[in-house]
Every structure is written in C-alpha cells, then in structure tokens.
Write an enzyme that holds these catalytic residues in place. Structure first.
Site, PDB file in Angstrom:
ATOM      1  N   ASP A  80      -9.898  -0.837  12.593  1.00 40.44           N
ATOM      2  CA  ASP A  80      -9.289  -0.542  11.062  1.00 40.44           C
ATOM      3  C   ASP A  80      -7.845  -0.927  11.152  1.00 40.44           C
ATOM      4  O   ASP A  80      -7.047  -0.384  12.004  1.00 40.44           O
ATOM      5  CB  ASP A  80      -9.598   0.934  10.826  1.00 40.44           C
ATOM      6  CG  ASP A  80      -9.384   1.168   9.168  1.00 40.44           C
ATOM      7  OD1 ASP A  80     -10.038   0.482   8.188  1.00 40.44           O
ATOM      8  OD2 ASP A  80      -8.524   1.766   9.114  1.00 40.44           O
ATOM      9  N   GLU A 122      -9.148  -5.732  11.816  1.00 37.84           N
ATOM     10  CA  GLU A 122      -8.928  -6.080  10.475  1.00 37.84           C
ATOM     11  C   GLU A 122      -7.425  -6.660  10.184  1.00 37.84           C
ATOM     12  O   GLU A 122      -6.372  -5.707  10.379  1.00 37.84           O
ATOM     13  CB  GLU A 122      -9.163  -4.734   9.558  1.00 37.84           C
ATOM     14  CG  GLU A 122      -9.240  -5.059   8.050  1.00 37.84           C
ATOM     15  CD  GLU A 122      -9.036  -3.677   7.131  1.00 37.84           C
ATOM     16  OE1 GLU A 122      -9.623  -3.711   6.091  1.00 37.84           O
ATOM     17  OE2 GLU A 122      -8.692  -2.771   7.936  1.00 37.84           O
TER      18      GLU A 122
HETATM   19  O1  TEU Z   1      -8.704  -0.924   4.574  1.00 39.91           O
HETATM   20  C1  TEU Z   1      -7.634  -1.463   4.785  1.00 39.91           C
HETATM   21  C2  TEU Z   1      -7.443  -1.996   3.606  1.00 39.91           C
HETATM   22  O2  TEU Z   1      -7.128  -3.228   3.654  1.00 39.91           O
HETATM   23  C3  TEU Z   1      -7.581  -1.587   2.419  1.00 39.91           C
HETATM   24  O3  TEU Z   1      -6.561  -0.963   1.828  1.00 39.91           O
HETATM   25  C4  TEU Z   1      -7.975  -2.543   1.258  1.00 39.91           C
HETATM   26  O4  TEU Z   1      -7.064  -3.544   1.119  1.00 39.91           O
HETATM   27  C5  TEU Z   1      -8.263  -1.963  -0.119  1.00 39.91           C
HETATM   28  O5  TEU Z   1      -8.972  -0.760  -0.097  1.00 39.91           O
HETATM   29  C6  TEU Z   1      -8.691  -2.870  -0.951  1.00 39.91           C
HETATM   30  O6  TEU Z   1      -9.086  -2.559  -2.196  1.00 39.91           O
HETATM   31  C7  TEU Z   1      -9.367  -0.217   5.750  1.00 39.91           C
HETATM   32  C8  TEU Z   1     -10.699   0.041   5.743  1.00 39.91           C
HETATM   33  O7  TEU Z   1     -11.423  -0.769   5.382  1.00 39.91           O
HETATM   34  C9  TEU Z   1     -10.811   1.057   4.088  1.00 39.91           C
HETATM   35  O8  TEU Z   1     -12.010   1.423   3.934  1.00 39.91           O
HETATM   36  C10 TEU Z   1      -9.917   2.468   4.525  1.00 39.91           C
HETATM   37  O9  TEU Z   1      -9.851   2.902   3.056  1.00 39.91           O
HETATM   38  C11 TEU Z   1      -8.436   1.998   4.974  1.00 39.91           C
HETATM   39  O10 TEU Z   1      -8.440   0.953   6.136  1.00 39.91           O
HETATM   40  C12 TEU Z   1      -7.974   3.143   5.407  1.00 39.91           C
HETATM   41  O11 TEU Z   1      -8.499   3.553   6.917  1.00 39.91           O
END
Ligand code: TEU
Ligand code: CA
Length: 618
Positions: free
Chosen positions: A256, A310
C-alpha cells in the site's frame, strides 16, 4: 536394541535433508550462473524474448476484498471462511494468485487499511486457524496468496502509536512524526499545523494531540498516523512482521502507497506548484529506494515471492527505479495512468478518447525495459466497477459485451493482469442517491469539506460520488438471486447494501449461462495462459489514432518453435464498423470472440458489431 534403529533413521533423515540442500544449492547456482551470463551480455537460453521467466510474470491475479466477498456466519461481514468456501470458484476461473486486501486486526477507520495488530486476524474475519485453513486450501488448488502490506501508516490504536503518544520520552516516540505547531496569533492556545500538507482524506495532514501537546502526521485518515521509516527500529519491526507472514507461507505482498515511506527532510511547506499534486513530492523522498533495497536484501530476497507496489505519485519514467530487477526492490507496481484516464479533480469526470488510452499502453510498452515488469488493471477497491467505468451499462446486452471486451483487453495487453472481485460477473456501480448510503471515510470527509464547506452543491457531490466513489466496488459479491445476493443470510443486514440488480447479475445465473461474462472471463484467462506471447511477447499498436477500434498484436519468437502471432481487435463502442486492418494485414483463425457465431476466419476487412472483441492469429 531400539536405539541403533532410531539412530539410523535419524542419520537417514539428515542425509535426506543434506541431499535436498545440495540439490537446492545446485539449482540456485544454476540460476546465479544464468544471471551472470546475462550480466556479461552473453546469450542465455533461459531468457524468453529477453525476459527472465518468472511465475509472477505468468500469473493472473484476482483481488479479494474480504469484507465484501462472502459472509459465512450471518453477521453481515465477509470473512476468511467465506473465502475458503469459494476457492473452487476461483480455481475454475483460472486465476493463479489471490491478492487479499487487509485481513489484520483493525478498528476499521479505513476498512482494514488502518492496522492495529499486524500479526492478528481481524476479529470479524475469523481466526488465525481460519487463515491457515484458507491458505492451505489455496495451495492445495495450486494457487498462491499475496497479502496487503500497509506500512506507510498504522492505526492510531496500534501499540506503537499508543506508546508513542504517551510521552515525549517514550522509546516509541520516534516511530511516528511528532512536531510542534506554528504559533497562532489569533488563538495562542491552539497552534497551527507544522506545515501545509493536505490529507488524502480532506483537511490537514496534521492532527493536534492533546496528550502529546504536539501534532502528528497522517497522510490519510486521522486514525492512520504515518510511520517514521527514517527510524531504523521501525524498519526492523516491519521486516519482522513481513517474515512472520512469509514464514506462514504467503507468497508475497501488495504494498500500500509504498513510495510514500520516505518523507521530505525537515517537512517544509509545499510550494503552490507542489500543492497541485502533493503525492508527486511525497513519493520521491530521498531514502525510498534505499529502504526498499534494504527490505529486499533482508526479507524479500530470502523467499520466492511476488511483490507489487502501489505506485502513487510515480511517473512511468520513474518506475524502473523501483521495478528494475537489477535494483533489487520490487517486482512490479501499479501505475494509475490508465485507470485515471477519465478522471479530473477528485471524483470529477474527464472526457477522454480511445487514442489517449492507447497512448498510455504504448508508453508502458516502450518506457519499460526487458529487466522491468508491468501490471495491467483497470479496477480495484478504490475505483468504480470496471464495466461502469469503461464499458456501457445502458442495456443488458451492451453491459455483457463491453465487459467481455474489457476482459479481453486486460488478458492480452502486456503485463501481469489483475482483476477485482465481481469484474468476472460484470457487476456494476451502485445507484447511490444520498450520503447515508455511503460508508467510505473518503466520501464522508470530502462531503464535510466540499458540501458543508460550501464549495459544492450536494446533488453534484452525490452524483460524482455515485460515479467514482470507492463504495461502488465495495458492495457485496452477488453470488445468487437469493435475498442479499447470497452474500450473507437472508435475515442479516450486510455492512454495505447489496446492489439491487443482484437478481439479474449474479454468479449462479452466470454459471448456468455458457455465454455469460463469467464463462467468457474464464476463456479469456485460459487464452492468456495458453500463449506465452501474451506474457513475454512484443506489443504493437496497429492503429494508434483510430478513435473507435483498438487493434494490436502480440508476437513471440522462441528458438525451435514457430513464431506466436496474435492479433487483438476491439470495437470500443456501440457503433458497428467495417474495419480494414492497416498495412495490408490479414486476420487468420479466430481464437476468441465475445459474440457467438463470429466467423472462424478473419481476412483483411472485419465487420465489427457493437463492442465486438476478437482475438485472431495472423
Ligand atoms: O490507496 C491510496 C490511494 O491512492 C487512495 O488515496 C486513492 O487515491 C483514493 O482513495 C482514490 O479515490 C491505498 C488503498 O488502496 C486505499 O484503500 C487506502 O484507503 C489508502 O491507501 C490508505 O491506506
Ligand atoms: Ca461474517
């Protein structure tokens, strides 16, 4: 009398262990010899079209969001035993790897992306014994499991943070970022945040803490304080918890927001220009690669794993820094260019044309070298439903066809494909009409900031959240036409409402229909597995400027084998077209089509109907 026998057995056992070790060493030696040959530039027979073959390059990955997959005990929340119930379903689909969204103990401020205990299973999801059973069920079906590693931040209820906030002298103080505020002349008792960082989830990225009398940094929710990776003890603790799960037998991690782990020295204010796109700066901290290399050296390199980061804030050009195999960091990353092609600011829609998407995929295929690796995906738990986002849900027929077209594209483009639960059923966005139907903290916080802050009309906010909000993809899986879509018991209240279209769109119905999206996805995955050209082959866009048809080839030459040549033709829209293949090219035998009765042979002119997707040899 009995001792000598036992002794012999023990000795025999030792001999076996040693034999096993020496075989392993020989194999490892061979691999490292091959790597050396590669580095010295000599031809290595082990490479395929210049790529080192790896199981994770050849895999198709399926993401499970445990909260919404299957509830096995009637509490309305999906759980690990629910996943175990559906392992045959996943095996039949043909996927090789399951990516499990966070399953750890969490107060669920952000559905498990806020972890309270990294070594415990979330109570609602079951027990460690349930996890072990699920894992062995996955292995027994020759699949693998990667788990979500969320270590840019923890929960504020994690023991480290509880200690950290308790006093300035606590040994855990430096596990997080604590800073004094800036003086607030207007209200001296309430200092201002240390800098102007915004949070992904609205408001400032700094939270005042009454106990600590300082602010702490949280890029995401207030309950998700950022861990301080500059502290070697934090890194040690993270590496140890990674080993804990790897030693259990998990096959790797989805990491993440991993590029955000190295913070800007001194945490200065963002300039107005940086403020346009804070993750760009946050993702490029000075120690990012050093920390990932340490992680690789101390943990990942000791196991046979798949790692996918990510890559928020990272441009395609910068990706090789993280994924190039010579740099020993991660195997691959998610790049968001494609999935965000239709997105403006926050949840606003941006008009887009097909050539823009093609340009992105072309860019991917050219920006990465033979020692890099890529992912292909257009959905996950943070994005709308695949078919609602990129297909056409205006009629049942178009929904089915366009979903099949997108699956065809995902399984034939270059990179390891990832699909998200429900994609294979062409599940759609939820018809949200009011705020209290949403659960997601991102929507709730944005509502406060935008609507209550007077920046946006409520109706517009709801419409945009309906289009792009994360809860669209988080509604429960639609397994059958039973009440609650078979996700939970009929009497239970699911944690998030089931899409009312479960009566028409569900796995049971699709299993019974050979022309369903489910069966088609199975065929598209099987096709991906049947041709190494879809994994290691070259990619060529035949007609980059065409606004309606996406036509590309994948081709692979391997010594001693006939060249594999595959042609993919996708009609992106409902308008039929008589498409003449460019350059005098002729389509050969049909290997996959999303419309029954498509002629078996291609030719140079293809009559394409609405959302037609075809794969030919050429
Ligand atoms: O997501 C990071 C992220 O890129 C998100 O902020 C995204 O841009 C946004 O939600 C889109 O609308 C990761 C996880 O995939 C997400 O579910 C988590 O909420 C976030 O990190 C925090 O851990
Ligand atoms: Ca449950």
């Amino acid at each position: 009398m009995i001792w000598p026998v036992k002794k012999t057995l023990v000795l025999l056992a030792f001999a076996f262990v040693f034999a096993a070790i020496s075989i392993d060493q020989t194999l490892a030696q061979q691999v490292s010899d091959a790597a050396k040959t590669e580095k010295t530039g000599k031809h290595s027979a082990a490479l395929v079209n210049g790529y080192e073959p790896m199981w994770w390059k050849e895999a198709v990955v399926y993401q499970v969001y445990p909260r919404s997959f299957q509830d096995s005990n009637g509490d309305g929340i999906g759980d690990l035993n629910g996943i175990t119930q559906h392992l045959d379903y996943l095996q039949n689909l043909g996927v090789n790897v399951i990516w499990l969204s966070p399953h750890y103990d969490s107060p669920n401020a952000d559905n498990g992306y806020d972890i309270r205990d990294y070594r415990k299973v979330m109570k609602e999801f079951g027990t460690m014994a349930d996890f072990d059973r699920m894992l062995s069920g996955i292995k027994a079906r020759h699949m693998r499991l990667i788990i979500d590693l969320v270590v840019n931040h923890s929960s504020d209820e994690h023991r480290w943070f509880v200690e950290s906030r308790s006093s300035k002298k606590n040994p855990y103080r430096d596990y997080y970022f604590w800073r004094d505020g800036k003086p607030n002349p207007a209200d001296p008792a309430h200092p201002l945040p240390p800098n102007n960082y915004p949070s992904f989830f609205s408001g400032s990225a700094w939270q005042w803490d009454e106990t600590a009398k300082q602010f702490y940094l949280h890029y995401f929710a207030v309950k998700q304080p950022d861990l301080n990776w500059d502290n070697p003890k934090v890194r040690e603790d993270v590496f140890a918890l990674m080993k804990f799960w790897l030693d259990k037998g998990v096959d790797g991690f989805r990491m993440d927001v991993i590029p955000l782990i190295s913070k800007q020295p001194g945490l200065p204010d963002l300039t107005p220009q940086e403020m346009q796109d804070p993750p760009r700066l946050w993702a490029n901290g000075p120690h990012r690669d050093e920390y990932l290399q340490q992680m690789n050296r101390e943990v990942l390199s000791k196991y046979d794993v798949m790692t996918v980061g990510e890559a928020i804030g990272i441009t395609l050009e910068e990706e090789p820094k993280i994924v190039n195999s010579d740099r020993h960091e991660l195997n691959m990353v998610f790049n968001f260019d494609a999935v965000r092609v239709n997105r403006g600011d926050f949840y606003s829609e941006k008009k887009w044309k097909l050539p823009e998407l093609k340009a992105i995929y072309d860019h991917h295929a050219t920006a990465l070298s033979k020692t890099d690796w890529d992912t292909v995906f257009l959905s996950n738990h943070d994005n709308p439903r695949l078919v609602s986002n990129f297909g056409d849900t205006s009629t049942a027929e178009f929904r089915v066809r366009s979903a099949k077209l997108i699956e065809t594209m995902l399984m034939t483009l270059k990179g390891t494909p990832f699909i998200y639960q429900g994609d294979e059923l062409a599940m759609t966005n939820y018809p949200f009409t009011k705020l209290n139907q949403f659960d997601d903290i991102e929507v709730k916080n944005a509502y406060k900031e935008r609507v209550l802050g007077g920046k946006m009309a409520e109706a517009e906010f709801i419409a945009e959240s309906q289009r792009f909000g994360r809860d669209n993809s988080r509604t429960p899986m639609q397994w059958s036409d039973a009440p609650n879509g078979g996700f939970t018991t009929p009497a239970a209240k699911p944690w998030l409402a089931v899409n009312p279209n479960y009566k028409e769109i569900n796995a049971g119905q699709e299993q019974a229909d050979p022309e369903s999206v489910l069966h088609y996805t199975q065929r598209a995955i099987a096709l991906h597995h049947a041709h190494l050209a879809f994994v290691y082959g070259d990619y060529k866009d035949l007609d980059p400027d065409n606004e309606q048809v996406y036509a590309f080839t994948r081709s692979l030459s391997m010594p001693g084998k006939p060249e594999e040549r595959l042609l993919v033709v996708l009609n992106f829209g409902e308008k039929p077209v008589e498409y003449t293949l460019p350059g005098g090219m002729s389509a050969g035998k049909l290997v996959l089509a999303n419309v029954p009765g498509t002629p078996e042979m291609g030719g140079s002119v293809l009559k394409l109907g609405a959302w037609d997707a075809r794969v030919y040899t050429y």
